[in-house]
Structure formats: C-alpha cells, structure tokens
Scaffold this motif. Structure first.
Motif, PDB file in Angstrom:
ATOM      1  N   LYS A 276      -0.208   5.246   4.514  1.00 38.27           N
ATOM      2  CA  LYS A 276      -1.127   4.508   3.713  1.00 38.27           C
ATOM      3  C   LYS A 276      -1.598   5.490   2.580  1.00 38.27           C
ATOM      4  O   LYS A 276      -1.619   5.279   1.439  1.00 38.27           O
ATOM      5  CB  LYS A 276      -2.212   3.768   4.280  1.00 38.27           C
TER       6      LYS A 276
ATOM      7  N   PHE B   9       1.095   6.848   0.234  1.00 40.97           N
ATOM      8  CA  PHE B   9       1.285   5.696  -0.673  1.00 40.97           C
ATOM      9  C   PHE B   9       0.280   5.795  -1.751  1.00 40.97           C
ATOM     10  O   PHE B   9       0.626   5.546  -2.953  1.00 40.97           O
ATOM     11  CB  PHE B   9       1.312   4.292   0.118  1.00 40.97           C
ATOM     12  N   TYR B  10      -0.876   5.781  -1.400  1.00 42.06           N
ATOM     13  CA  TYR B  10      -2.065   5.740  -2.412  1.00 42.06           C
ATOM     14  C   TYR B  10      -1.957   7.035  -3.120  1.00 42.06           C
ATOM     15  O   TYR B  10      -2.222   7.034  -4.538  1.00 42.06           O
ATOM     16  CB  TYR B  10      -3.383   5.811  -1.543  1.00 42.06           C
TER      17      TYR B  10
END
Length: 93
Positions: free
Chosen positions: A2, A5-6
C-alpha cells in the motif's frame, strides 16, 4: 505494498499538477491535494515539503482545515477556465 502504491500515485499526482501549471484545462490544486493525501500515507518527509511550500502549502492547509479552496483560488480557476474556452473558440473551427 500500500505504501508503495501511495508513494507512486503521489508522484504521479504531483507530476500532473505540475503539468497543470502549463496546460490551461488541467487543474493544479486538486492534483497537489491528492499528492499530499498520498504522501501523508507513504512519505511524511514529502508531505512536509508540500505543506511547507509557499505556493501549495496554504491550499493544502485550507483544504484540510475547512474542506474548501479559498475564494481567490476559485476565482483564479474560473478565469483560467474562461480564458481556455475563449482560446479554444478562437483557434478551433
């Protein structure tokens, strides 16, 4: 995963915001706000740099505190949009 991705989406958003400075129909501030959101979840150092930036920092602070863009920002966006429409009408048959 995550966080990666961010981080990548934050850079993409910041890049699109930078393009928005040059291209009249592409907004800058919403992409910078999105980049700040993504960097808050992936890189506190980059988020702090955005918050400290004299051009973008105040917009991000206003959005986080009030959920709104300043009147000056709205007027600037409307003027840029109106100029873009006029230019499109002039140059496109």
């Amino acid at each position: 995963m995550k966080r990666t991705f961010y981080f990548l989406f934050g850079w993409l958003s910041l890049g699109l915001g930078a393009l928005g400075i040059l291209l009249p129909l592409l907004p800058t501030v919403p992409f910078v706000l999105l980049a700040a959101f993504c960097f808050a979840r992936s890189s506190p150092v980059l988020e702090a740099k955005l918050l400290a930036d004299p051009r973008f920092g105040p917009h991000i602070h206003n959005w986080r505190e009030q959920g709104a863009i300043t009147r000056r920002g709205k007027v600037a966006a409307l003027i840029a949009f109106a100029v873009s429409v006029v230019l499109a009408l002039i140059f496109v048959r």
